[in-house]
Motif scaffolding. Structure first.
Motif, PDB file in Angstrom:
ATOM      1  N   ARG A 147       0.821  -1.114  -0.041  1.00 11.01           N
ATOM      2  CA  ARG A 147      -0.056  -0.185  -0.002  1.00 11.01           C
ATOM      3  C   ARG A 147       0.956   1.402   0.076  1.00 11.01           C
ATOM      4  O   ARG A 147       0.431   2.257  -0.024  1.00 11.01           O
ATOM      5  N   LEU A 160       2.423  -8.296  -2.539  1.00 13.08           N
ATOM      6  CA  LEU A 160       1.109  -8.986  -2.718  1.00 13.08           C
ATOM      7  C   LEU A 160       1.207 -10.523  -3.086  1.00 13.08           C
ATOM      8  O   LEU A 160       0.343 -11.139  -2.541  1.00 13.08           O
ATOM      9  N   VAL A 167      -4.419 -12.547  -1.384  1.00  9.47           N
ATOM     10  CA  VAL A 167      -4.792 -11.397  -0.443  1.00  9.47           C
ATOM     11  C   VAL A 167      -6.507 -11.817  -0.174  1.00  9.47           C
ATOM     12  O   VAL A 167      -7.245 -11.870  -1.089  1.00  9.47           O
ATOM     13  N   SER A 169      -8.797  -9.701   1.257  1.00 10.86           N
ATOM     14  CA  SER A 169      -9.627  -8.494   1.091  1.00 10.86           C
ATOM     15  C   SER A 169      -8.789  -7.645   0.269  1.00 10.86           C
ATOM     16  O   SER A 169      -7.835  -6.997   0.560  1.00 10.86           O
ATOM     17  N   VAL A 170      -9.440  -7.274  -1.068  1.00  7.44           N
ATOM     18  CA  VAL A 170      -8.952  -6.094  -1.750  1.00  7.44           C
ATOM     19  C   VAL A 170      -9.702  -5.081  -1.895  1.00  7.44           C
ATOM     20  O   VAL A 170     -10.606  -4.958  -2.365  1.00  7.44           O
ATOM     21  N   LEU A 174      -6.293  -0.630  -3.505  1.00 12.93           N
ATOM     22  CA  LEU A 174      -5.565  -1.736  -3.765  1.00 12.93           C
ATOM     23  C   LEU A 174      -5.935  -2.454  -5.347  1.00 12.93           C
ATOM     24  O   LEU A 174      -4.969  -2.808  -6.227  1.00 12.93           O
ATOM     25  N   PHE A 175      -7.176  -2.562  -5.578  1.00 13.05           N
ATOM     26  CA  PHE A 175      -7.725  -3.381  -6.884  1.00 13.05           C
ATOM     27  C   PHE A 175      -7.476  -2.143  -7.978  1.00 13.05           C
ATOM     28  O   PHE A 175      -7.215  -2.795  -9.072  1.00 13.05           O
ATOM     29  N   LEU A 178      -3.559  -2.740  -8.837  1.00 10.90           N
ATOM     30  CA  LEU A 178      -3.524  -4.159  -9.649  1.00 10.90           C
ATOM     31  C   LEU A 178      -4.115  -3.906 -11.075  1.00 10.90           C
ATOM     32  O   LEU A 178      -3.410  -4.524 -11.993  1.00 10.90           O
ATOM     33  N   ILE A 198      -3.936 -11.080  -8.906  1.00 11.82           N
ATOM     34  CA  ILE A 198      -5.623 -11.041  -8.750  1.00 11.82           C
ATOM     35  C   ILE A 198      -6.297 -12.561  -8.869  1.00 11.82           C
ATOM     36  O   ILE A 198      -7.241 -12.558  -8.210  1.00 11.82           O
ATOM     37  N   ALA A 201      -6.656 -13.563  -5.353  1.00  4.88           N
ATOM     38  CA  ALA A 201      -7.105 -12.806  -4.564  1.00  4.88           C
ATOM     39  C   ALA A 201      -8.642 -13.079  -4.332  1.00  4.88           C
ATOM     40  O   ALA A 201      -9.076 -13.829  -5.234  1.00  4.88           O
ATOM     41  N   LEU A 203     -12.082 -11.428  -4.624  1.00 11.34           N
ATOM     42  CA  LEU A 203     -12.496 -10.435  -5.302  1.00 11.34           C
ATOM     43  C   LEU A 203     -13.878 -10.329  -5.064  1.00 11.34           C
ATOM     44  O   LEU A 203     -14.562 -11.334  -4.828  1.00 11.34           O
ATOM     45  N   GLN A 207     -15.963  -6.143  -8.599  1.00 12.14           N
ATOM     46  CA  GLN A 207     -14.571  -6.154  -8.778  1.00 12.14           C
ATOM     47  C   GLN A 207     -14.333  -7.097  -9.909  1.00 12.14           C
ATOM     48  O   GLN A 207     -13.774  -6.683 -11.065  1.00 12.14           O
TER      49      GLN A 207
END
Length: 230
Positions: A147, A160, A167, A169-170, A174-175, A178, A198, A201, A203, A207
């Motif tokens: 971050r 990440l 991850v 929780s994005v 942060l999303f 990416l 991604i 993660a 999502l 997202q």
């Protein structure tokens, strides 16, 4: 091992390289080498190789963690320790290593190279079989690096990628970061790394809808990595 005769030194190194069970017996020697004030690049590379080779031994694991943690340890020695950790090929990450890497990540902002080595070590070390056993401090430290908008983009993506289990929780920022990493104008390795993050993660539906739009312009290397996200 410290002989001035190249042949003798190389022979001793070859012998110990075939005896990983000697780690405990060599801990004192390796400690002295780590604290040696002047090592050539070749000697440092050899030391790094020896530390990685003997890292299965508990005494060497504690030596690496303690050396990195000590306030008077030179930065170059800390980098050697982190590189040895990354090359250790352990099946389980020692708790002392996870704690020390987290500490370096939290306070290594003044030395970009040290920070990069810490991220590389975190990424190379094995993920616990049970995610509940993962170090929450290490996960938090990696997300802190990710971050940091001042840090290089590739370092943030690598941080990440190193989060155990992906991850969880994005958030919106942060999303967006990416998603921008998938831009065709970005370097190919950076795009592939962002796609890998991604895919692992967790999502939100909104997202995923955004990601569906991004796939329209994604490259052929990224699309197969992104599909598992759905």
């Amino acid at each position: 091992l410290t002989s001035t005769s190249p042949v003798l030194g190389q022979t001793a190194t070859w012998i110990v390289s075939h005896h990983p069970e000697w780690g405990g017996a060599l801990a004192g020697f390796l400690r002295e080498r780590l604290h040696a004030k002047e090592l050539s690049d070749g000697e440092r590379a050899e030391l790094e190789d020896q530390l990685a080779r003997f890292a299965r031994d508990g005494a060497i694991q504690e030596l690496l963690a303690a050396t990195s943690q000590a306030a008077d340890t030179p930065v170059e020695t800390r980098r050697t320790v982190l590189r040895a950790m990354a090359r250790s090929e352990l099946k389980e990450t020692p708790a002392s290593w996870a704690a020390e890497i987290a500490r370096v990540l939290a306070g290594g902002g003044n030395d970009p190279e040290l920070l990069r080595q810490a991220v590389a070590a975190a990424r190379a070390l094995p993920t616990p079989k049970e995610l509940k056993d993962a170090s929450p401090e290490l996960t938090a430290a990696l997300l802190h690096v990710a971050r940091d908008v001042v840090a290089p983009a590739d370092l943030r993506i690598d941080a990440l990628a190193a989060v155990p289990g992906g991850v969880a929780s994005v958030d919106t920022a942060l999303f967006a970061f990416l998603r921008d990493g998938l831009d065709p104008a970005r370097p190919v390795l950076e795009r592939a790394a962002a796609a890998g993050v991604i895919a692992r993660a967790k999502l939100q539906p909104a997202q995923l809808l955004e990601l569906a739009d991004v796939i329209k312009t994604a490259g052929p290397l990224e699309v197969p990595k992104l599909l598992p996200a759905f």
